[in-house]
Motif scaffolding. Structure first.
Motif, PDB file in Angstrom:
ATOM      1  N   PRO A 124      25.733 -38.710  77.935  1.00 36.61           N
ATOM      2  CA  PRO A 124      25.028 -39.240  76.765  1.00 36.61           C
ATOM      3  C   PRO A 124      25.549 -38.708  75.436  1.00 36.61           C
ATOM      4  O   PRO A 124      24.904 -38.882  74.412  1.00 36.61           O
ATOM      5  N   PHE A 125      26.707 -38.076  75.444  1.00 34.54           N
ATOM      6  CA  PHE A 125      27.252 -37.464  74.230  1.00 34.54           C
ATOM      7  C   PHE A 125      28.431 -38.280  73.711  1.00 34.54           C
ATOM      8  O   PHE A 125      29.325 -38.639  74.458  1.00 34.54           O
ATOM      9  N   GLY A 126      28.431 -38.549  72.410  1.00 29.97           N
ATOM     10  CA  GLY A 126      29.546 -39.258  71.810  1.00 29.97           C
ATOM     11  C   GLY A 126      29.558 -40.740  72.112  1.00 29.97           C
ATOM     12  O   GLY A 126      30.606 -41.368  72.112  1.00 29.97           O
ATOM     13  N   VAL A 127      28.382 -41.306  72.388  1.00 29.48           N
ATOM     14  CA  VAL A 127      28.279 -42.748  72.626  1.00 29.48           C
ATOM     15  C   VAL A 127      27.792 -43.420  71.348  1.00 29.48           C
ATOM     16  O   VAL A 127      27.243 -42.771  70.467  1.00 29.48           O
ATOM     17  N   GLY A 128      27.982 -44.704  71.262  1.00 31.94           N
ATOM     18  CA  GLY A 128      27.592 -45.433  70.062  1.00 31.94           C
ATOM     19  C   GLY A 128      26.091 -45.579  69.906  1.00 31.94           C
ATOM     20  O   GLY A 128      25.321 -45.389  70.860  1.00 31.94           O
ATOM     21  N   ALA A 129      25.674 -45.952  68.710  1.00 35.08           N
ATOM     22  CA  ALA A 129      24.247 -46.106  68.390  1.00 35.08           C
ATOM     23  C   ALA A 129      23.596 -47.215  69.199  1.00 35.08           C
ATOM     24  O   ALA A 129      22.383 -47.223  69.391  1.00 35.08           O
TER      25      ALA A 129
END
Length: 159
Positions: free
Chosen positions: A100-105
């Motif tokens: 869940p880190f560095g994913v888009g909004a």
């Protein structure tokens, strides 16, 4: 490289240097548990599903399975996992390193209550040979979670 996206994301909290990179694969729950040296349940696996817009990620205990009836009751649709190609395209992470880190909004993140029996858990960090040890409040904050949900089964019997 998606581990770099996760590293950049975790830098906001000064945790980018806490990512553990293993010499061996940690792309599956059993491999990750072996690499970390913990029970499989403490591996915080991130499952990717199709949503009406974009995708949704559910971070669950490594020993839990999606309960289709609970999923449908919560999200109003059948649980349909993304293909490996879709997961990479929509999250920026390849299967085995989805996190869940560095994913888009546009990516919605939820945490399953199967994780709540542990003080710390180990989610991947964007590659098939990485992890980070986080407390549940840290995971909740760093993941940008939209909340705790109950959509898994099988873990209650394990302990």
């Amino acid at each position: 490289m998606s581990i770099e996206a996760a590293r950049e994301h975790l830098k906001k909290w000064g945790r980018d240097q806490d990512i553990i990179e293993f010499d061996a694969s940690s792309a599956t729950v059993p491999l990750a548990a072996l690499a970390v040296g913990c029970v499989p349940g403490r591996i915080a696996k991130t499952l990717s599903f199709q949503a009406e817009e974009g995708c949704l990620l559910i971070v669950a205990a490594g020993d839990a399975k999606i309960d289709n009836a609970k999923y449908k009751a919560r999200f109003g649709r059948k649980a349909k996992m993304l293909t490996p190609e879709q997961a990479l395209e929509q999250t920026g992470h390849a299967v085995g390193g989805v996190c869940p880190f560095g994913v888009g909004a546009q990516v919605q993140v939820f945490l399953d209550i199967s994780l709540k029996r542990f003080e710390t858990v180990y989610p991947a960090c964007g590659s098939g040979n990485s992890a980070i040890c986080l407390t549940l409040p840290e995971l909740e904050t760093y993941s940008g979670s939209r909340g705790w949900i109950d959509v898994c089964k099988g873990w209650q019997e394990i302990g």
